[in-house]
Design an enzyme around this catalytic site. Structure first.
Site, mmCIF file in Angstrom:
data_model
loop_
_atom_site.group_PDB
_atom_site.id
_atom_site.type_symbol
_atom_site.label_atom_id
_atom_site.label_comp_id
_atom_site.label_asym_id
_atom_site.label_seq_id
_atom_site.Cartn_x
_atom_site.Cartn_y
_atom_site.Cartn_z
ATOM 1 N N GLU A 167 -13.454 -20.841 28.576
ATOM 2 C CA GLU A 167 -12.490 -21.537 29.037
ATOM 3 C C GLU A 167 -11.695 -20.839 30.145
ATOM 4 O OE1 GLU A 167 -10.757 -24.490 26.979
ATOM 5 O OE2 GLU A 167 -12.270 -24.838 25.614
ATOM 6 N N ARG A 227 0.857 -1.305 -0.108
ATOM 7 C CA ARG A 227 0.144 0.244 -0.033
ATOM 8 C C ARG A 227 0.931 1.298 0.135
ATOM 9 N NH1 ARG A 227 -4.770 2.598 -1.271
ATOM 10 N NH2 ARG A 227 -5.654 3.966 0.411
#
Length: 411
Positions: free
Chosen positions: A390, A295
């Site tokens: 978890e 870019r």
């Protein structure tokens, strides 16, 4: 992704000829972690990487956009050995060590956290307790089918009113002589809508936590699906509902009693997440690095600007630190020395790191970063679940706090 096929700038071409952030295989490895791995580790990693590139990467953005769980992936995971890689080969597992397991989770999560959830639940939360806590008859009956992907399993611990406090569960069993009568509900259960078998934790009449294997088809057992998720959209999530389910006594896990049973399973799964989240971070970092070299603004690649280099340098630093922690944890796990607190720290660190990198990588991509042409937004949304399930981000911090002070702050 089509955007990554663009012609590289001269600066990017020069960069690609240099050594630095990647090893000879083009994989982010700033401190030559490969030098600490065995040949088997590298072969295992490569086989899963090839599988992810073929079976997951070309489809994952569409699956996520459509909220589609590709049920056919279950058999494919079984074929490639992603289910229960540390389970002995006599039960259909891979007989591999824990570093191999970690690398498998890392590569799958480079593809997608939801895909890794499918695999890690099967291996760590279903196959692990059946192998570790089950009878020989249970191992022979269930493990080969789970390892091959013929059956998909799930893990029932979290309840609508009991998440971080699993000991407060209300799901219960009563001894009816010839069978146990199971009642209750579990929520936020990965794989449940598609499962053939569930490892469920419930309290008996004495208040002790027991593990049971519940099979689809048992009367009163249903698995409603959760819809409209913004996260883990390519995996299936649901509930487990038990309405006077008659569970044969031979389905009780005989070799465990109390909360240490499900917590032992969570240790195994959290270990996999500690590695897996690094994969998501690597995918975001590598996309950002490539994009920054392609870019151009103000006549040069945005990688030449100080603020973008700061972002990239911090990303590779944090990834490297997490890689080294995960590797050391794997060594300790192989030696039987890894503690629950160490696993907890690694899980929290890896996920927090990955989520931060996903956000920074999105900024480097500018407006393009919010599209499905690039993986950051999908990883970012997925990691919002991974940082909670978890063991939440905060609970893991308090586990470390309790370990170093000897005082539990959450009781």
């Amino acid at each position: 992704m089509s955007s990554q096929a663009d012609v590289l700038s001269p600066q990017a071409k020069a960069h690609s000829a240099q050594k630095g952030s990647t090893n000879a295989n083009g994989f982010t490895d700033y401190f030559d972690l490969d030098g600490l791995l065995t040949e088997e580790h590298i072969l295992v990693r490569q086989s899963i990487r090839d599988f992810v590139k073929k079976e997951i990467n070309p489809n994952i953005e569409r699956w996520a956009q459509e909220g589609h769980f590709p049920s056919e992936i279950v058999r494919k995971f079984g074929d490639v050995g992603a289910f229960g890689p540390t389970i002995p080969t006599e039960y259909g597992g891979g007989g591999l060590d824990y570093i191999s397991y970690g690398l498998i989770m890392q590569e799958i999560e480079r593809g997608d956290s939801g895909m890794r959830s499918t695999a890690s639940v099967q291996g760590s939360l279903v196959m692990f307790p059946i192998y570790q806590y089950g009878s020989e008859e249970q191992r022979k009956k269930y493990l080969p089918k789970l390892a091959s992907g013929e059956w998909l399993g799930c893990f029932g611990l979290t309840e609508p009113d009991h998440g971080s406090n699993p000991g407060g569960m209300t799901t219960n069993i009563k001894d009816m002589g010839d069978y146990y009568l199971l009642n209750g509900a579990k929520l936020w259960i990965s794989n449940s809508p598609e499962c053939q078998v569930a490892v469920v934790w419930a309290k008996n009449e004495e208040g002790r936590i027991k593990g049971l294997i519940v099979e689809r088809g048992m009367e009163g057992f249903t698995t409603p699906e959760i819809h409209n998720k913004w996260s883990l959209r390519a995996s299936c999530t649901g509930e487990l509902v038990f309405d006077n389910v008659k569970v044969p006594k031979e389905n009780l896990l005989p070799n465990i009693d109390g909360l240490k049973g499900p917590l032992g399973c969570l240790d195994s799964a959290r270990f996999g997440i500690a590695w897996g989240a690094i994969g998501a971070a690597i995918d975001c970092y590598e996309s950002a690095l490539k994009y920054s070299l392609q870019r151009e603004q103000f006549g040069k690649p945005i990688a030449s600007f100080q603020l973008q280099q700061k972002k990239l340098a911090e990303m590779i630093t944090e990834i490297t630190k997490a890689q080294l922690m995960a590797w050391r944890l794997g060594v300790l796990k192989n030696e039987g020395k890894a503690t629950s607190a160490q696993i907890s720290m690694a899980k929290r660190n890896s996920v927090d790191m990955a989520l931060h990198i996903a956000r920074e990588a999105r900024q480097i991509h500018g407006g393009m970063g919010i599209t499905g042409e690039y993986p950051m937004m999908r990883h970012m949304m997925n990691l919002e679940s991974v940082i909670t399930y978890e063991g939440t981000h905060d609970i893991h911090l308090l586990i470390t706090g309790a370990d170093i002070t000897g005082i539990q702050a959450f009781k």
